[in-house]
Motif scaffolding. Structure first.
Motif, PDB file in Angstrom:
ATOM      1  N   LEU A   1      49.621  36.912  51.816  1.00 16.53           N
ATOM      2  CA  LEU A   1      48.656  37.895  51.036  1.00 16.53           C
ATOM      3  C   LEU A   1      48.583  38.854  52.304  1.00 16.53           C
ATOM      4  O   LEU A   1      48.015  38.593  53.558  1.00 16.53           O
TER       5      LEU A   1
ATOM      6  N   THR B   1      47.766  43.227  53.912  1.00 14.59           N
ATOM      7  CA  THR B   1      47.392  44.800  53.414  1.00 14.59           C
ATOM      8  C   THR B   1      48.359  45.753  54.293  1.00 14.59           C
ATOM      9  O   THR B   1      49.103  45.156  55.079  1.00 14.59           O
TER      10      THR B   1
ATOM     11  N   LYS C   1      46.739  42.383  48.696  1.00 18.00           N
ATOM     12  CA  LYS C   1      45.386  41.857  48.349  1.00 18.00           C
ATOM     13  C   LYS C   1      44.894  42.854  47.391  1.00 18.00           C
ATOM     14  O   LYS C   1      44.042  42.611  46.434  1.00 18.00           O
ATOM     15  N   THR C   2      45.398  44.147  47.378  1.00 18.97           N
ATOM     16  CA  THR C   2      44.773  45.084  46.517  1.00 18.97           C
ATOM     17  C   THR C   2      45.634  45.419  45.224  1.00 18.97           C
ATOM     18  O   THR C   2      45.421  46.256  44.388  1.00 18.97           O
TER      19      THR C   2
ATOM     20  N   ASP D   1      42.558  31.515  53.187  1.00 16.41           N
ATOM     21  CA  ASP D   1      41.878  32.874  53.594  1.00 16.41           C
ATOM     22  C   ASP D   1      40.339  32.528  53.979  1.00 16.41           C
ATOM     23  O   ASP D   1      39.814  32.009  53.570  1.00 16.41           O
TER      24      ASP D   1
ATOM     25  N   GLU E   1      37.917  34.566  54.278  1.00 17.59           N
ATOM     26  CA  GLU E   1      36.807  35.409  53.735  1.00 17.59           C
ATOM     27  C   GLU E   1      36.383  34.645  52.308  1.00 17.59           C
ATOM     28  O   GLU E   1      37.372  34.719  51.249  1.00 17.59           O
TER      29      GLU E   1
ATOM     30  N   GLY F   1      37.768  35.615  44.711  1.00 20.18           N
ATOM     31  CA  GLY F   1      38.323  36.256  43.773  1.00 20.18           C
ATOM     32  C   GLY F   1      39.610  35.950  43.256  1.00 20.18           C
ATOM     33  O   GLY F   1      40.172  35.828  42.131  1.00 20.18           O
ATOM     34  N   VAL F   2      40.605  35.302  44.303  1.00 21.09           N
ATOM     35  CA  VAL F   2      41.753  34.953  44.057  1.00 21.09           C
ATOM     36  C   VAL F   2      41.977  33.727  42.909  1.00 21.09           C
ATOM     37  O   VAL F   2      42.551  33.510  42.118  1.00 21.09           O
TER      38      VAL F   2
ATOM     39  N   ASP G   1      46.687  34.114  53.930  1.00 26.24           N
ATOM     40  CA  ASP G   1      46.335  35.387  54.335  1.00 26.24           C
ATOM     41  C   ASP G   1      47.049  35.509  55.789  1.00 26.24           C
ATOM     42  O   ASP G   1      47.109  34.363  56.517  1.00 26.24           O
TER      43      ASP G   1
ATOM     44  N   LEU H   1      34.736  35.122  49.649  1.00 28.85           N
ATOM     45  CA  LEU H   1      34.719  36.181  48.754  1.00 28.85           C
ATOM     46  C   LEU H   1      36.049  36.468  48.247  1.00 28.85           C
ATOM     47  O   LEU H   1      36.486  36.589  47.143  1.00 28.85           O
ATOM     48  N   ILE H   2      37.163  36.532  49.148  1.00 33.49           N
ATOM     49  CA  ILE H   2      38.439  36.756  48.750  1.00 33.49           C
ATOM     50  C   ILE H   2      39.048  35.561  48.123  1.00 33.49           C
ATOM     51  O   ILE H   2      39.702  35.492  47.095  1.00 33.49           O
ATOM     52  N   ARG H   3      38.686  34.472  48.729  1.00 35.44           N
ATOM     53  CA  ARG H   3      39.248  33.197  48.053  1.00 35.44           C
ATOM     54  C   ARG H   3      38.429  33.032  46.596  1.00 35.44           C
ATOM     55  O   ARG H   3      39.309  32.634  45.738  1.00 35.44           O
TER      56      ARG H   3
END
Length: 215
Positions: free
Chosen positions: A81, A83, A104-105, A8, A10, A16-17, A54, A12-14
């Motif tokens: 992943l 949206t 993702k959500t 991914d 991003e 979190g995952v 992603d 921050l996304i990485r």
């Protein structure tokens, strides 16, 4: 241990995952990537069981990366992943070897379930994604449903049972336990189902199961 590559663009996304995956002691993130080219290179280097991709990434997006991974690292299952804004891309990925689609959500528990499912050889469609995929496949939804039911009607009763469970995201081993069949027999049924439905992979078969209202 299930080895996972996380791709991914991003950070921050990485993060979190990765934190969600770290909650499962049987899942290990072995590498990360910020774009599609890097994801393919890391997959070749680490040979993960699952690649989390992603869809929107620079240089090479997740769709092109999924197609390249299918060619170069076919033993690595690809989990996309996505949206809701990317519905139109999901149908293309069905033919590019993706084993599953995840929002993702979505619930973090769904991420863990999806990784385990595709690592075990099953297809995984987030329920919300499944409905959007079917809607996105074209304006003739009723016609597609009728066509799917005609195809499914050509299967044997046992093959329809297997297809329904495949569409629900169960692995071959789980289908075998549910139907009291040995795993080799389930694999033979799945192979026959893919051939008779003219489906390229388990995800396409799962979509047909949804369209035919088997679930």
């Amino acid at each position: 241990m299930i080895r996972v590559l996380l791709a991914d663009d991003e950070p921050l996304i990485r993060a979190g995952v990765r934190a969600v995956l770290a909650a499962d002691p049987e899942i290990e993130v072995v590498a990360e990537a910020g774009d599609g080219h890097e994801a393919v290179a890391q997959a070749l280097a680490h040979r993960p069981h699952v690649v989390l991709l992603d869809i929107r990434m620079p240089r090479m997006d997740g769709l092109d990366a999924a197609a390249e991974l299918r060619r170069t690292v076919p033993d690595s299952a690809v989990l996309m992943l996505t949206t809701f804004s990317e519905d139109a891309h999901i149908t293309r990925a069905l033919g590019d070897g993706a084993a599953g689609f995840l929002l993702k959500t979505g619930d973090p528990r769904e991420l863990l379930a999806a990784v385990r499912a595709v690592a075990d050889g099953a297809a995984y469609l987030s329920p919300k994604v499944a409905h959007r995929v079917i809607a996105e496949l074209g304006g003739g939804r009723l016609a597609r449903g009728a066509a799917a039911r005609r195809k499914v009607a050509e299967l044997t009763p046992r093959e329809r049972d297997v297809l329904a469970l495949l569409g629900a995201g169960l692995s071959n081993a789980e289908i075998g336990r549910r139907l009291h069949l040995v795993e080799a027999t389930v694999k033979a049924h799945v192979s026959s189902i893919l051939t008779r439905l003219e489906a390229r992979n388990r995800v396409q078969a799962a979509v047909l199961a949804h369209e035919a209202d088997l679930l």
